[in-house]
Design a protein around this motif. Structure first.
Motif, PDB file in Angstrom:
ATOM      1  N   GLY A 106       0.820  -1.214   0.000  1.00 40.02           N
ATOM      2  CA  GLY A 106       0.000   0.000   0.000  1.00 40.02           C
ATOM      3  C   GLY A 106       0.847   1.255   0.000  1.00 40.02           C
ATOM      4  O   GLY A 106       0.554   2.220  -0.718  1.00 40.02           O
ATOM      5  N   GLN A 107       1.910   1.275   0.802  1.00 40.69           N
ATOM      6  CA  GLN A 107       2.805   2.440   0.823  1.00 40.69           C
ATOM      7  C   GLN A 107       3.524   2.617  -0.507  1.00 40.69           C
ATOM      8  O   GLN A 107       3.693   3.749  -0.986  1.00 40.69           O
ATOM      9  N   ILE A 108       3.939   1.518  -1.123  1.00 40.92           N
ATOM     10  CA  ILE A 108       4.609   1.624  -2.427  1.00 40.92           C
ATOM     11  C   ILE A 108       3.627   2.131  -3.476  1.00 40.92           C
ATOM     12  O   ILE A 108       3.982   2.954  -4.327  1.00 40.92           O
ATOM     13  N   PHE A 109       2.380   1.654  -3.417  1.00 38.06           N
ATOM     14  CA  PHE A 109       1.353   2.182  -4.325  1.00 38.06           C
ATOM     15  C   PHE A 109       1.237   3.700  -4.179  1.00 38.06           C
ATOM     16  O   PHE A 109       1.250   4.447  -5.168  1.00 38.06           O
ATOM     17  N   ALA A 305      11.059   5.206  -1.149  1.00 36.74           N
ATOM     18  CA  ALA A 305      11.548   6.029  -2.265  1.00 36.74           C
ATOM     19  C   ALA A 305      12.477   5.208  -3.157  1.00 36.74           C
ATOM     20  O   ALA A 305      12.436   5.324  -4.391  1.00 36.74           O
ATOM     21  N   PHE A 306      13.301   4.361  -2.535  1.00 38.47           N
ATOM     22  CA  PHE A 306      14.215   3.537  -3.317  1.00 38.47           C
ATOM     23  C   PHE A 306      13.448   2.543  -4.183  1.00 38.47           C
ATOM     24  O   PHE A 306      13.881   2.221  -5.295  1.00 38.47           O
ATOM     25  N   ALA A 307      12.305   2.061  -3.692  1.00 30.75           N
ATOM     26  CA  ALA A 307      11.475   1.162  -4.499  1.00 30.75           C
ATOM     27  C   ALA A 307      11.051   1.844  -5.793  1.00 30.75           C
ATOM     28  O   ALA A 307      11.090   1.236  -6.876  1.00 30.75           O
ATOM     29  N   ILE A 308      10.661   3.118  -5.699  1.00 33.43           N
ATOM     30  CA  ILE A 308      10.225   3.850  -6.897  1.00 33.43           C
ATOM     31  C   ILE A 308      11.408   4.090  -7.831  1.00 33.43           C
ATOM     32  O   ILE A 308      11.285   3.956  -9.058  1.00 33.43           O
ATOM     33  N   ASN A 366      17.491  12.952  -5.134  1.00 33.43           N
ATOM     34  CA  ASN A 366      17.838  14.192  -4.431  1.00 33.43           C
ATOM     35  C   ASN A 366      16.683  14.753  -3.614  1.00 33.43           C
ATOM     36  O   ASN A 366      16.914  15.449  -2.620  1.00 33.43           O
ATOM     37  N   PHE A 367      15.451  14.453  -4.031  1.00 30.85           N
ATOM     38  CA  PHE A 367      14.270  14.943  -3.313  1.00 30.85           C
ATOM     39  C   PHE A 367      13.317  13.768  -3.083  1.00 30.85           C
ATOM     40  O   PHE A 367      12.272  13.649  -3.741  1.00 30.85           O
ATOM     41  N   PRO A 368      13.659  12.876  -2.148  1.00 33.13           N
ATOM     42  CA  PRO A 368      12.841  11.673  -1.928  1.00 33.13           C
ATOM     43  C   PRO A 368      11.414  11.985  -1.482  1.00 33.13           C
ATOM     44  O   PRO A 368      10.539  11.115  -1.567  1.00 33.13           O
TER      45      PRO A 368
END
Length: 380
Positions: A106-109, A305-308, A366-368
């Motif tokens: 859900g958070q990754i979505f 953020a790294f997942a995206i 740079n801007f997570p």
């Protein structure tokens, strides 16, 4: 997957594409812009970028040919914007990443929404700029359709009622599935079931027949069976890495290398690009996510953020020659329309979109907050 198939068969996406196209008549490059926006909307109801590439090759390309668009520019737009299919939720890659790294799906979505919209806006800016700089790419102001030998023609003849009903149907699916997941009404798995049911109802209301339903189910079976088999083997792979200590060895290699964090991330991105040249996106994720994600966390990067970042990099790999799957999907879909179009032309024309995706990765690194802001609001 089943939700996307039902909605694709219903014709709603074609109605929405026609409606957007009709509403952008005064804007240079309107067909290409409508393709980007249409892909973004389609992304909210299907988790597969290849499905978007195939659908819009059949929907948008014949129309862009009629209006004398440069063929490479048209196909590059379709291939490039179809990457939104894996970034905007619900996305198969997001689900697989969440399973492999044991992070909240859900958070990754939620994290994918703003980066996906950012990428869409950047794509539109590129298309609009090219339409102004090189109008010949978008038909050089051709006002009258050019006759072609293709039977697959799409015109602006869509009623306001058709457009609104299709758009409302899509928005209901988006709100029901993503809203239900985000607010804890049901799990992502249950959300998929709810979305498939709503997609079926929408398809039946739009005139989908029994044969279309069976075809959709069989198509999803052919797509999902290999993915499920890959997930099983990925679990074995992850367990093997843990038992042999190879994952820890790779982690120690990266962290003990003395490189700055941004350099380590750059190496990961390069690896993703290289793998994208030869294998599909889910296989890339299965090989790397369980190794790279813990390293990024230890380097101080937010795991969501790294997942995206990872998903964008892996998707960009699908535009990278010599075996970028999105490009070959587009080529296959237009075979009956334009058999003489070369694969290399599509690769070259999709390069600007690849560069825009690289820019978006740099921005998120740079801007997570671009990725973490919405999950922070919804899940804290």
């Amino acid at each position: 997957l089943l939700m996307g198939e039902f909605i694709g068969k219903s014709g709603s996406i074609t109605d929405i594409y026609r409606g957007i196209n009709k509403g952008l008549k005064k804007i240079p490059g309107r067909l290409a812009i409508a393709t980007v926006i249409g892909n973004a909307l389609f992304s909210f109801v299907t988790g597969v970028s290849i499905a978007s590439a195939a659908a819009f090759s059949r929907i948008a390309y014949p129309e862009m040919r009629r209006y004398n668009y440069h063929k490479g520019f048209a196909l590059g737009t379709i291939a490039g914007s179809s990457c939104l299919g894996m970034l905007i939720p619900p996305s198969v890659l997001m689900i697989v990443w969440g399973i492999l790294t044991e992070k909240s799906i859900g958070q990754i979505f939620a994290a994918g929404v703003f980066p996906g919209l950012l990428l869409m806006v950047l794509f539109i800016i590129y298309v609009f700029s090219m339409a102004l700089i090189k109008p010949e790419l978008v038909g050089a102001g051709t006002a009258t359709p050019v006759e072609t030998d293709s039977d697959e023609k799409i015109d602006d003849d869509v009623s306001t009622g058709q457009f609104i009903s299709s758009l409302i149907g899509i928005l209901i699916v988006i709100a029901a599935v993503l809203g239900g997941i985000v607010f804890g009404v049901f799990t992502p798995t249950e959300g998929a079931g709810a979305g498939a049911f709503i997609g079926l109802v929408l398809g039946l209301l739009k005139g989908m027949r029994y044969k279309d339903i069976i075809d959709s189910i069989l198509s999803v079976g052919r797509t999902s069976a290999p993915i499920l088999l890959l997930l099983v083997t990925a679990a074995l792979y992850s367990r093997t890495l843990a038992m042999t200590g190879l994952a820890n060895a790779i982690e120690s290699l990266f962290i003990g290398s003395g490189m700055d964090p941004w350099m380590v991330i750059s190496v990961m991105v390069i690896i993703w690009f290289l793998l994208g040249m030869i294998i599909d996106s889910i296989s890339i994720m299965l090989l790397t996510a369980a190794i790279f994600s813990p390293i990024a966390e230890k380097l101080g990067y937010d795991p969501i953020a790294f997942a995206i970042i990872g998903i964008i990099a892996i998707e960009a790999g699908l535009l990278t020659p010599p075996f970028g799957l999105l490009v070959y999907t587009v080529k296959s879909a237009i075979e009956g329309i334009d058999p003489d179009m070369s694969v290399m032309t599509i690769f070259i024309s999709s390069t600007p979109y690849w560069m825009i995706m690289l820019l978006s990765m740099v921005l998120i690194i740079n801007f997570p907050e671009i990725a973490t802001y919405l999950p922070g609001i919804l899940f804290n």
